[in-house]
Design a protein around this motif. Structure first.
Motif, PDB file in Angstrom:
ATOM      1  N   ARG A 169      38.778  27.006  41.181  1.00 57.63           N
ATOM      2  CA  ARG A 169      39.953  26.952  42.073  1.00 57.63           C
ATOM      3  C   ARG A 169      41.222  27.310  41.299  1.00 57.63           C
ATOM      4  O   ARG A 169      42.082  28.037  41.810  1.00 57.63           O
ATOM      5  CB  ARG A 169      40.085  25.558  42.694  1.00 57.63           C
ATOM      6  N   ALA A 170      41.348  26.775  40.085  1.00 59.61           N
ATOM      7  CA  ALA A 170      42.528  27.062  39.271  1.00 59.61           C
ATOM      8  C   ALA A 170      42.605  28.549  38.927  1.00 59.61           C
ATOM      9  O   ALA A 170      43.682  29.165  38.979  1.00 59.61           O
ATOM     10  CB  ALA A 170      42.511  26.221  37.989  1.00 59.61           C
ATOM     11  N   VAL A 171      41.462  29.131  38.586  1.00 57.80           N
ATOM     12  CA  VAL A 171      41.413  30.559  38.275  1.00 57.80           C
ATOM     13  C   VAL A 171      41.779  31.380  39.503  1.00 57.80           C
ATOM     14  O   VAL A 171      42.568  32.330  39.424  1.00 57.80           O
ATOM     15  CB  VAL A 171      40.015  30.956  37.759  1.00 57.80           C
ATOM     16  N   ASP A 172      41.225  31.014  40.637  1.00 59.11           N
ATOM     17  CA  ASP A 172      41.490  31.753  41.869  1.00 59.11           C
ATOM     18  C   ASP A 172      42.981  31.760  42.196  1.00 59.11           C
ATOM     19  O   ASP A 172      43.568  32.810  42.477  1.00 59.11           O
ATOM     20  CB  ASP A 172      40.691  31.142  43.023  1.00 59.11           C
ATOM     21  N   ARG A 173      43.614  30.596  42.147  1.00 58.59           N
ATOM     22  CA  ARG A 173      45.047  30.508  42.443  1.00 58.59           C
ATOM     23  C   ARG A 173      45.862  31.359  41.472  1.00 58.59           C
ATOM     24  O   ARG A 173      46.789  32.073  41.871  1.00 58.59           O
ATOM     25  CB  ARG A 173      45.515  29.049  42.386  1.00 58.59           C
ATOM     26  N   ALA A 174      45.542  31.262  40.182  1.00 59.54           N
ATOM     27  CA  ALA A 174      46.317  31.967  39.162  1.00 59.54           C
ATOM     28  C   ALA A 174      46.125  33.483  39.248  1.00 59.54           C
ATOM     29  O   ALA A 174      47.083  34.256  39.087  1.00 59.54           O
ATOM     30  CB  ALA A 174      45.936  31.465  37.775  1.00 59.54           C
ATOM     31  N   ILE A 175      44.903  33.938  39.484  1.00 60.87           N
ATOM     32  CA  ILE A 175      44.639  35.372  39.600  1.00 60.87           C
ATOM     33  C   ILE A 175      45.364  35.947  40.813  1.00 60.87           C
ATOM     34  O   ILE A 175      45.943  37.043  40.756  1.00 60.87           O
ATOM     35  CB  ILE A 175      43.127  35.652  39.681  1.00 60.87           C
ATOM     36  N   ILE A 176      45.358  35.228  41.913  1.00 60.84           N
ATOM     37  CA  ILE A 176      46.079  35.689  43.106  1.00 60.84           C
ATOM     38  C   ILE A 176      47.557  35.862  42.796  1.00 60.84           C
ATOM     39  O   ILE A 176      48.163  36.902  43.076  1.00 60.84           O
ATOM     40  CB  ILE A 176      45.894  34.695  44.274  1.00 60.84           C
ATOM     41  N   GLU A 177      48.163  34.829  42.203  1.00 58.04           N
ATOM     42  CA  GLU A 177      49.604  34.835  41.962  1.00 58.04           C
ATOM     43  C   GLU A 177      50.028  35.856  40.920  1.00 58.04           C
ATOM     44  O   GLU A 177      51.018  36.573  41.107  1.00 58.04           O
ATOM     45  CB  GLU A 177      50.063  33.445  41.527  1.00 58.04           C
ATOM     46  N   HIS A 178      49.294  35.934  39.808  1.00 57.04           N
ATOM     47  CA  HIS A 178      49.758  36.710  38.663  1.00 57.04           C
ATOM     48  C   HIS A 178      49.158  38.113  38.558  1.00 57.04           C
ATOM     49  O   HIS A 178      49.680  38.945  37.806  1.00 57.04           O
ATOM     50  CB  HIS A 178      49.465  35.951  37.367  1.00 57.04           C
ATOM     51  N   HIS A 179      48.065  38.385  39.283  1.00 58.39           N
ATOM     52  CA  HIS A 179      47.427  39.695  39.144  1.00 58.39           C
ATOM     53  C   HIS A 179      47.161  40.394  40.480  1.00 58.39           C
ATOM     54  O   HIS A 179      47.540  41.546  40.655  1.00 58.39           O
ATOM     55  CB  HIS A 179      46.129  39.567  38.340  1.00 58.39           C
ATOM     56  N   SER A 180      46.511  39.726  41.414  1.00 62.66           N
ATOM     57  CA  SER A 180      46.129  40.404  42.655  1.00 62.66           C
ATOM     58  C   SER A 180      47.333  40.743  43.530  1.00 62.66           C
ATOM     59  O   SER A 180      47.461  41.871  44.014  1.00 62.66           O
ATOM     60  CB  SER A 180      45.132  39.542  43.441  1.00 62.66           C
ATOM     61  N   LYS A 181      48.236  39.781  43.744  1.00 65.64           N
ATOM     62  CA  LYS A 181      49.410  40.070  44.561  1.00 65.64           C
ATOM     63  C   LYS A 181      50.312  41.122  43.928  1.00 65.64           C
ATOM     64  O   LYS A 181      50.735  42.071  44.600  1.00 65.64           O
ATOM     65  CB  LYS A 181      50.191  38.782  44.847  1.00 65.64           C
TER      66      LYS A 181
END
Length: 387
Positions: free
Chosen positions: A214-226
């Motif tokens: 969950r932590a990885v998912d949130r961080a990847i969304i915020e810092h890389h995917s978006k």
């Protein structure tokens, strides 16, 4: 100091007011001895850029405009950092450096706005993707296309492993389900049972994994995917694939994943398997864009004449603009009338395709960089019009 190339930084460059703008692009090398030649080629480009500034903007303070660029001439840490390319863009009131994970054509251009076409190629390329390589306790991120796959540095806010993500909340390796190593009393009133493993321990391990995911998912969304807007492939063992997908809220996550053991990760194999998944999506997207262009052209709402595209880009009539990848068409776009004037192919002259893309994007068009072999025309640009 280099910046992360995102849609937001590209928008900043699009909105730079007209002023003397210097743009320098060059491919770089990861291996010795080719890497040793990069600073030398950079100095040659600096000389070319200074000559253009002096000829194009004779009244400007040339030393001030060149200062940011020239500061990198002897920066050994910068040139020893492996990458695929470098982009430097500057003017009176801005200076940006991007270290790129794919090669770019070597160019030095002085114009009244930043040269953005190579950055568009990276940001909006239909074949670009990211790969999240995930295990129960570690994460890595890659970025690639049909030609290459390169590991990228995780943003500061992304945990690299389960220890970084959970810290003191991580179940200790010598514990089972409780901090003191004892199980709770049963509902029958039995005394505490000392546990050395079993289902209680496994439950704790699974809980830690889920919280880590969950932590990885949130961080990847915020810092890389978006910021990137790129499709995200998941490379993980099947059991981790299922758990992560069930927990993830990432809209960029692609359905087809890569079942692979991180302990035996081979970059070349991963690249080949990723492209097998992405090729279908890439081809489908391009087919859709080309079908849209063909249908609109049949109705008189599309064309490849650069003069017409110029007028339409200024007036806001362009809905979608297809631009040929890595193509440079020397020329000028009149920012008032939209008139396009083509010029000879001398190095350093403004790229009219770049100008068309810039003004089309400023007026809300979707600009897509298309490989040469898939372009529906020979002019370098094709547009679908709103009306």
């Amino acid at each position: 100091m280099s910046e992360l190339l995102t849609r937001e930084t590209l928008t900043e460059l699009l909105n730079v007011a007209e002023q003397p703008c210097l743009s320098l692009y060059m491919p770089t090398h990861r291996a010795f001895p080719e890497r040793e030649q990069d600073p030398i080629r950079f100095r040659n480009l600096l000389r070319e850029l200074r000559d253009q500034v002096q000829n194009r903007f004779p009244e400007e303070q040339h030393d001030e405009l060149m200062r940011g660029f020239e500061a990198y001439q002897d920066d050994r840490d910068f040139w020893n950092n492996p990458r695929g390319g470098v982009a430097m863009l500057g003017g009176r009131d801005f200076f940006k450096v991007f270290t790129l994970y794919r090669s770019v054509p070597e160019r030095a251009i002085a114009n009244v706005h930043p040269h953005i076409a190579p950055l568009l190629r990276i940001i909006q390329s239909a074949d670009q993707y990211q790969v999240l390589a995930l295990s129960r306790d570690e994460v890595r991120l890659f970025e690639g296309n049909r030609d290459q796959l390169i590991e990228v540095e995780l943003a500061a806010g992304v945990p690299k492993n389960i220890v970084e993500a959970l810290g003191s909340d991580l179940t200790a390796g010598d514990q089972s389900g409780r901090p003191d190593g004892f199980g709770a009393a049963s509902e029958r009133g039995d005394p505490f049972q000392h546990e050395s493993g079993g289902s209680g321990k496994q439950d704790e391990i699974d809980s830690d994994r889920n919280r880590f995911f969950r932590a990885v998912d949130r961080a990847i969304i915020e810092h890389h995917s978006k910021p990137s807007g790129l499709p995200l492939l998941l490379a993980a063992l099947p059991e981790n694939q299922a758990v992560f997908r069930d927990l993830s809220h990432n809209q960029q996550l692609v359905e087809g994943g890569i079942a692979i053991d991180q302990a035996a990760l081979d970059i070349r194999e991963l690249q080949n398997r990723c492209w097998e998944v992405m090729a279908t999506q890439y081809s489908s997207r391009l087919d859709g864009l080309l079908d849209q262009y063909g249908a609109a052209r049949g109705k008189g709402l599309a064309g490849d004449d650069l003069g017409e595209i110029g007028r339409a880009s200024i007036s806001g009539r362009v809905a979608t603009l297809l631009v040929e990848a890595d193509r440079v068409q020397p020329g000028k776009l009149d920012h008032a009338s939209g008139k396009v004037t083509l010029q000879s192919g001398e190095a350093g002259k403004p790229d009219v395709l770049d100008e068309l893309a810039l003004h089309a994007m400023r007026n809300g068009a979707d600009v897509v960089i298309v490989p040469t072999e898939r372009m529906p025309c020979r002019s370098g640009a094709a547009a679908v019009y709103r009306f």
